[in-house]
Design a protein around this motif. Sequence first.
Motif: not given
Length: 200
Positions: A32-61
């Motif tokens: 089953h899908y688990q929210k707030q995990s790496y299944r829909n997010r990653c971290h990259i390094l920008t000029a502002q530091g490490v930032v998360p990128l999150t893919v929004p999903v439907k029915n994630g709850n």
Amino acid sequence: MQFITELHYNPSILYFQEAFAADELLLEAQEHYQKQSYRNRCHILTAQGVVPLTVPVKNGNSKILITQVEIDYAQRWLDVHWRTIRSAYGSAPFFEFYADYIKDVYDRHPALLFDLNMDLFKLFAKFLKLKKPIHLTQTYVKTYEEPVEDGRNRLHPKKEPDILRLNPYRQVFGKQFAPNLSILDLLFNLGPEASNYLQN
């Protein structure tokens, strides 16, 4: 050794390090899908530091099979993600080498999170020359025993990873090495040498 793990969005460097250490990979397709995990997010390094990128999903709850989770394209995440990736790595040595292939995956607009993650995983595996047997699970098994090593949920945004296994390499931003970012960081900075890095 068989290694089982879930599919991540633009998986981390440690994710692929573990994949290289295995003889065979099992990708969890029956959970089953688990929210707030790496299944829909990653971290990259920008000029502002490490930032998360999150893919929004439907029915994630709700309790829903990971292979049925739909991406929410009503939110303009795709443009934001690619603009952020390009801003972060546009000056990296190997950005132009890989960018068009990765952008092509985004441009297909996969309807399902699992399909997006699988398409990206296959592309990264090709870039890294990860030549291992890879299978999707056909049933859900709560607990695996040897010879299967269970790596599911081992890597999680709320858990501190074992950064001691990662050697510093040159990154675009920052004076201090930022460990265990998305594989994007390693590929754009090291290019073909990323494969060797993961196996050392």
